[in-house]
Scaffold this motif. Sequence first.
Motif, PDB file in Angstrom:
ATOM      1  N   ILE A 189       0.830  -1.209   0.000  1.00  8.98           N
ATOM      2  CA  ILE A 189       0.000   0.000   0.000  1.00  8.98           C
ATOM      3  C   ILE A 189       0.864   1.259   0.000  1.00  8.98           C
ATOM      4  N   LYS A 193       0.728   2.771  -3.639  1.00  9.35           N
ATOM      5  CA  LYS A 193      -0.371   3.733  -3.617  1.00  9.35           C
ATOM      6  C   LYS A 193      -0.004   5.103  -3.037  1.00  9.35           C
ATOM      7  N   PRO A 197       3.232   7.183  -6.535  1.00  9.88           N
ATOM      8  CA  PRO A 197       2.418   8.274  -7.096  1.00  9.88           C
ATOM      9  C   PRO A 197       2.912   9.661  -6.689  1.00  9.88           C
ATOM     10  N   SER A 247      -2.509   5.251 -12.201  1.00 10.94           N
ATOM     11  CA  SER A 247      -3.652   5.389 -11.291  1.00 10.94           C
ATOM     12  C   SER A 247      -4.777   4.446 -11.678  1.00 10.94           C
ATOM     13  N   ILE A 250      -3.637   0.860 -10.619  1.00 14.03           N
ATOM     14  CA  ILE A 250      -3.528   0.596  -9.175  1.00 14.03           C
ATOM     15  C   ILE A 250      -4.840   0.845  -8.451  1.00 14.03           C
ATOM     16  N   PHE A 251      -5.436   2.018  -8.678  1.00 14.46           N
ATOM     17  CA  PHE A 251      -6.625   2.397  -7.917  1.00 14.46           C
ATOM     18  C   PHE A 251      -7.914   1.892  -8.541  1.00 14.46           C
TER      19      PHE A 251
END
Length: 262
Positions: A189, A193, A197, A247, A250-251
């Motif tokens: 994480i 994340k 980024p 993004s 990953i998200f």
Amino acid sequence: MSLYASLFIFSSLLGLVLGWGIISRRKTKNKGEKSGCSAIYILILTVIISNLAIPFTLIIPHSFFPLFTGNKMEVPIVFEEMHYDTVKDSDGHEREVAMFTPIVEIELDNGRKLERKLDYSSGDRAKIGSNITIYYDAKNDKVLTLGIISVATKLVAWLTCIWLLALLWAGYNYAIGKPTARPKNILGILGLKLIIPLMMLGFTLGLLSYLYKRWILLENPDDHPDWLPFLVLFFVGGMLVGIWAYSSAIFGSKDQNAVKRT
């Protein structure tokens, strides 16, 4: 003995103990295996990680104390200190890049004037005579700036230290035979994340800052060629596409999995 020295001694001892625990666990799991050079490597690695993670996790937040204990001031930049950092090009060749650290003049209540270096360096030359906002803690003689470069660098460094702490946690769980799934999840994480980024975003903001100074403020540091801003703009576009793709990967993975399950 200073607090910083005590922290480094404590973290070194902790790293040695943790490294020895990992080595013992490996010997237990792999009976008859000779440690040799791998044991020395593990000990050195755990000491280095511990020395980076524990002290700096506390030191970096402490650097923001002038925001609460110091006075807000508008001070002039009177000088700049230049040094060279070695960086690698995309083809692997090393080159030296000039970095500049602004030096400001602080006038105290008693009329005494001090010159202090700011807490960041950049590739752009400082504008001598221009004013900058700082927070100065006279009691501890600490200077803090809240510029994008300074705050972003400290935030990424602090999150990296937290990541290293999670790595130590995983090593500790391994040494005592506990599951390492939870610290590994935290490592993923923080790394995927948050840290990556933020690094991508910080690099893009740095490029945009250059374009702002060149095209809006009409500054041309060191007479850079006219084609350089267009090259920077090209990299900005590439970074924005990369940030969007990263993004999304990953998200957006959870949303995609949810759609597949339905």
